[in-house]
Design an enzyme around this catalytic site. Sequence first.
Site, PDB file in Angstrom:
ATOM      1  N   ASP A 202      -0.459 -11.603   8.367  1.00  0.00           N
ATOM      2  CA  ASP A 202      -1.796 -12.168   8.498  1.00  0.00           C
ATOM      3  C   ASP A 202      -1.710 -13.613   8.976  1.00  0.00           C
ATOM      4  O   ASP A 202      -2.020 -14.526   8.214  1.00  0.00           O
ATOM      5  CB  ASP A 202      -2.492 -12.095   7.129  1.00  0.00           C
ATOM      6  CG  ASP A 202      -3.944 -12.537   7.190  1.00  0.00           C
ATOM      7  OD1 ASP A 202      -4.459 -12.718   8.305  1.00  0.00           O
ATOM      8  OD2 ASP A 202      -4.554 -12.710   6.121  1.00  0.00           O
TER       9      ASP A 202
ATOM     10  N   TRP B 123      -2.108  -8.626  -3.410  1.00  0.00           N
ATOM     11  CA  TRP B 123      -2.223  -8.645  -1.951  1.00  0.00           C
ATOM     12  C   TRP B 123      -0.959  -8.253  -1.195  1.00  0.00           C
ATOM     13  O   TRP B 123      -0.926  -8.308   0.036  1.00  0.00           O
ATOM     14  CB  TRP B 123      -2.689 -10.044  -1.494  1.00  0.00           C
ATOM     15  CG  TRP B 123      -3.973 -10.453  -2.119  1.00  0.00           C
ATOM     16  CD1 TRP B 123      -4.127 -11.206  -3.246  1.00  0.00           C
ATOM     17  CD2 TRP B 123      -5.291 -10.097  -1.692  1.00  0.00           C
ATOM     18  NE1 TRP B 123      -5.467 -11.356  -3.535  1.00  0.00           N
ATOM     19  CE2 TRP B 123      -6.201 -10.690  -2.591  1.00  0.00           C
ATOM     20  CE3 TRP B 123      -5.791  -9.345  -0.619  1.00  0.00           C
ATOM     21  CZ2 TRP B 123      -7.579 -10.544  -2.466  1.00  0.00           C
ATOM     22  CZ3 TRP B 123      -7.170  -9.207  -0.495  1.00  0.00           C
ATOM     23  CH2 TRP B 123      -8.041  -9.799  -1.409  1.00  0.00           C
TER      24      TRP B 123
ATOM     25  N   LYS C 295      -3.291  -8.030  14.962  1.00  0.00           N
ATOM     26  CA  LYS C 295      -2.911  -9.438  14.781  1.00  0.00           C
ATOM     27  C   LYS C 295      -1.503  -9.660  15.307  1.00  0.00           C
ATOM     28  O   LYS C 295      -0.686  -8.739  15.312  1.00  0.00           O
ATOM     29  CB  LYS C 295      -2.976  -9.812  13.296  1.00  0.00           C
ATOM     30  CG  LYS C 295      -4.392  -9.811  12.739  1.00  0.00           C
ATOM     31  CD  LYS C 295      -4.466 -10.367  11.322  1.00  0.00           C
ATOM     32  CE  LYS C 295      -5.917 -10.351  10.837  1.00  0.00           C
ATOM     33  NZ  LYS C 295      -6.120 -10.952   9.511  1.00  0.00           N
TER      34      LYS C 295
ATOM     35  N   GLU D  25      -6.428 -21.184   9.493  1.00  0.00           N
ATOM     36  CA  GLU D  25      -6.469 -20.766   8.088  1.00  0.00           C
ATOM     37  C   GLU D  25      -5.163 -21.086   7.355  1.00  0.00           C
ATOM     38  O   GLU D  25      -5.171 -21.668   6.280  1.00  0.00           O
ATOM     39  CB  GLU D  25      -6.759 -19.269   8.010  1.00  0.00           C
ATOM     40  CG  GLU D  25      -6.700 -18.732   6.582  1.00  0.00           C
ATOM     41  CD  GLU D  25      -7.058 -17.263   6.474  1.00  0.00           C
ATOM     42  OE1 GLU D  25      -7.359 -16.624   7.492  1.00  0.00           O
ATOM     43  OE2 GLU D  25      -7.032 -16.755   5.327  1.00  0.00           O
TER      44      GLU D  25
ATOM     45  N   ARG E  19       3.826  -4.431   2.406  1.00  0.00           N
ATOM     46  CA  ARG E  19       2.619  -4.631   3.216  1.00  0.00           C
ATOM     47  C   ARG E  19       2.836  -4.671   4.726  1.00  0.00           C
ATOM     48  O   ARG E  19       2.047  -4.076   5.464  1.00  0.00           O
ATOM     49  CB  ARG E  19       1.881  -5.882   2.716  1.00  0.00           C
ATOM     50  CG  ARG E  19       0.734  -6.270   3.603  1.00  0.00           C
ATOM     51  CD  ARG E  19      -0.153  -7.291   2.962  1.00  0.00           C
ATOM     52  NE  ARG E  19      -0.966  -7.941   3.975  1.00  0.00           N
ATOM     53  CZ  ARG E  19      -1.802  -8.931   3.743  1.00  0.00           C
ATOM     54  NH1 ARG E  19      -1.955  -9.382   2.521  1.00  0.00           N
ATOM     55  NH2 ARG E  19      -2.496  -9.472   4.707  1.00  0.00           N
TER      56      ARG E  19
ATOM     57  N   ARG F 146     -10.158  -2.902  14.460  1.00  0.00           N
ATOM     58  CA  ARG F 146      -9.085  -3.787  13.980  1.00  0.00           C
ATOM     59  C   ARG F 146      -8.016  -3.020  13.204  1.00  0.00           C
ATOM     60  O   ARG F 146      -8.332  -2.158  12.377  1.00  0.00           O
ATOM     61  CB  ARG F 146      -9.656  -4.908  13.130  1.00  0.00           C
ATOM     62  CG  ARG F 146     -10.504  -5.843  13.980  1.00  0.00           C
ATOM     63  CD  ARG F 146     -11.088  -6.951  13.188  1.00  0.00           C
ATOM     64  NE  ARG F 146     -10.209  -8.086  13.015  1.00  0.00           N
ATOM     65  CZ  ARG F 146      -9.874  -8.600  11.853  1.00  0.00           C
ATOM     66  NH1 ARG F 146     -10.275  -8.060  10.721  1.00  0.00           N
ATOM     67  NH2 ARG F 146      -9.098  -9.657  11.793  1.00  0.00           N
TER      68      ARG F 146
ATOM     69  N   LYS G 109     -14.128  -3.775  11.425  1.00  0.00           N
ATOM     70  CA  LYS G 109     -13.117  -3.863  10.364  1.00  0.00           C
ATOM     71  C   LYS G 109     -13.482  -2.763   9.375  1.00  0.00           C
ATOM     72  O   LYS G 109     -14.499  -2.863   8.683  1.00  0.00           O
ATOM     73  CB  LYS G 109     -13.175  -5.243   9.717  1.00  0.00           C
ATOM     74  CG  LYS G 109     -12.243  -5.422   8.511  1.00  0.00           C
ATOM     75  CD  LYS G 109     -12.244  -6.870   8.023  1.00  0.00           C
ATOM     76  CE  LYS G 109     -11.388  -7.046   6.786  1.00  0.00           C
ATOM     77  NZ  LYS G 109     -11.331  -8.453   6.326  1.00  0.00           N
TER      78      LYS G 109
ATOM     79  N   GLU H 275      -9.689  -4.381   3.185  1.00  0.00           N
ATOM     80  CA  GLU H 275     -10.200  -5.420   2.282  1.00  0.00           C
ATOM     81  C   GLU H 275     -11.631  -5.097   1.839  1.00  0.00           C
ATOM     82  O   GLU H 275     -12.551  -5.899   2.001  1.00  0.00           O
ATOM     83  CB  GLU H 275     -10.107  -6.802   2.940  1.00  0.00           C
ATOM     84  CG  GLU H 275      -8.656  -7.201   3.236  1.00  0.00           C
ATOM     85  CD  GLU H 275      -8.466  -8.612   3.765  1.00  0.00           C
ATOM     86  OE1 GLU H 275      -9.391  -9.120   4.430  1.00  0.00           O
ATOM     87  OE2 GLU H 275      -7.396  -9.195   3.510  1.00  0.00           O
TER      88      GLU H 275
HETATM   89  C1  GCU Z   1      -7.510 -12.944   6.404  1.00  0.00           C
HETATM   90  C2  GCU Z   1      -8.584 -13.870   5.931  1.00  0.00           C
HETATM   91  C3  GCU Z   1      -9.867 -13.161   5.640  1.00  0.00           C
HETATM   92  C4  GCU Z   1     -10.251 -12.278   6.825  1.00  0.00           C
HETATM   93  C5  GCU Z   1      -9.119 -11.348   7.170  1.00  0.00           C
HETATM   94  C6  GCU Z   1      -9.376 -10.519   8.409  1.00  0.00           C
HETATM   95  O1  GCU Z   1      -7.057 -12.166   5.352  1.00  0.00           O
HETATM   96  O2  GCU Z   1      -8.149 -14.551   4.790  1.00  0.00           O
HETATM   97  O3  GCU Z   1     -10.846 -14.124   5.382  1.00  0.00           O
HETATM   98  O4  GCU Z   1     -11.382 -11.559   6.545  1.00  0.00           O
HETATM   99  O5  GCU Z   1      -7.968 -12.101   7.420  1.00  0.00           O
HETATM  100  O6  GCU Z   1      -8.760 -10.819   9.418  1.00  0.00           O
HETATM  101  O7  GCU Z   1     -10.152  -9.596   8.373  1.00  0.00           O
END
Ligand code: GCU
Length: 617
Positions: free
Chosen positions: A322, A481, A317, A350, A293, A276, A239, A243
């Site tokens: 998400d 976000w 994904k 989640e 987004r 990813r 990743k 984020e």
């Molecule tokens: C979501 C999730 C995160 C996770 C992210 C990801 O946003 O809330 O906790 O890290 O997905 O897939 O990297």
Amino acid sequence: MSKNTWRDYPLWLKALPWELTGDLRTPEDVAEYECSRYMSMHPSSAITLIHDDTHGEGYTLHWEERNCTVHGSGAGLLYGFYDAVFHARVNSREEVDAKPRYALRMINCWDNMDGSIERGYAGRSMWFEGSRFVYDPDRIRQLGRLLASVHINVLCINNVNVQDPAGHLLDTFLPDLAGFADILRPFGVRVMISIDFAMPILEGMTTADPLDPAVEAWWGVKADKIYEAIPDFAGFLVKADSEHRPGPNAYGRNHAEGANMLAKALAPHGGVVVWRAFVYNCKQDWRDQSVDRPKAAYDLYHPMDGQFAENVILQIKNGPFDFQVREPVSPLFYGMPHTRLALEFQLTQEYTGHQVDIYAMPPLFEEVMQAIPENAISAIAGVSNLGRDSNWTGHPFAALNLFAYGRTAFHGTQDSKAVTDLWLGNTYPDLSSRDRKILHSVLLHSRIAYERYTAPLGLCWMVNPHGHYGCSPYGYEFDVWGTYNRADRFGVGIDRTSSGTGYTLQYPEHLQYVYENRDLCPDNLVLFFHRLPYDAVLHDGNTLIQRIYEDHFQGLADVEEMKRLLDTVQFPEEDAEEVHQRMEMQLHNAREWCDIINTFFYRFSGIPDQKGRVIYP
Ligand code: GCU
């Protein structure tokens, strides 16, 4: 959790109630062992294993009366054995000629070395605690067996958000990692780890620039050491630039340059880089309507199609946001014909009820697999829903999602009803057929029920921030976000058509046409693609506002009915309390969602329910 331990809880392997002991080194050893134990317990239905190496990782099952002959070799023989057991348990005599649909069938665990699991709802990590590896080897063997039984062959063991000291999995902890890999190997499961792109810096280098020869050499040496310790190491999950994770952008390099550098280090050893595609601006200004987004990943990666090395797999994904309750499939699945792609599902619930609410995923898997173009993907990943709880998945029914995911990954699209029945027959062999029918219908209705009482019509994100359980329609509205619904007194939703943000233009023409066109866009995605006034008329004849009310009242009624039905089912003792307690919580959750969403939209629209049901002003 109940007083049972995981040892009393074989999930869907009820027909194999023993632990694996002895010197089992290869999948064939495991297959022979399991088979001989099985035969001594079930003398009336023989399973015969025939070593036949013409099937690769696949196998065949051939039945004569109650007896099954399995042909295969290596992991394929073991897979065939488990499949024979599953079929025997439900009295199916299906002839099977199975070949893996995808060569890489991965489970991604978001486990941290402190023992916590990001977005985990089934207890703590089964292998990390106190910043080191801590595990019960018997349980890891049992895990390997569970994974093999649904033909999963890669386990990525740590969180994609790599947290200290997981940055040291490849040095300080390499011997532990190798020991862990040894336990899983006889089940045909190879380990993978998530790496931090800045790892060279963590270990004293001054840069992690992918085009710096010293950095490339550093990864090369690292890879050689890993493969010395773990010859069948699967590769890296990354990743990057997402984020707040480090990545190649910090050095002015793009993602192909970053991924290819890592891929070069792994290539001589046969490893892959799973990169990813979950990348977007997570510092957005809600005032700025020019950024949308869902467009982010396609905008970033589509121009890079064809630039990734052979052993890089871009992991996408299922939807562009998400793992929301209802999303269209990501346009990247149509836009990267010259790149190896993996599809990522989130088994851990989640946004779908935290393994408190029942949410059976087979219909989701079926829907997504059918929507993705044939041969677009060559690998598949599921974010794990497992943890240290004695029943493995928190809610006993959540195990269905792992089971169905594994079968989808190996066999391709699974009929939801059939895979649910197979799981039910193997998990609850002693339920009466009446009870099994009830459970079947509750499970297969659970997704639609959840969707009804939560996010309406593809709107997404009306969840409590951070935790993502429970309702908060404005929770993410003024945040960074990129997750807005823009509800006001005139209407709700974002125009993502060509006259709006232009998101629809990322799809091939036939889908653009469907999503752009209000008459063709399916109701369940209408607010994903369109901004509508409350009096807009949907395909079912309801106005938008009335449809929101209908769905929410119906969703709550569905849960009341699910509870009523489940209260009549004679669950085995180890599950009964868990199922009933969680059902109470789900009912409470559904009621909150129903009332909050209805009130929220009533306050904006001022339009009452046509049927006069209670909406709190
Ligand atoms: C979501 C999730 C995160 C996770 C992210 C990801 O946003 O809330 O906790 O890290 O997905 O897939 O990297």
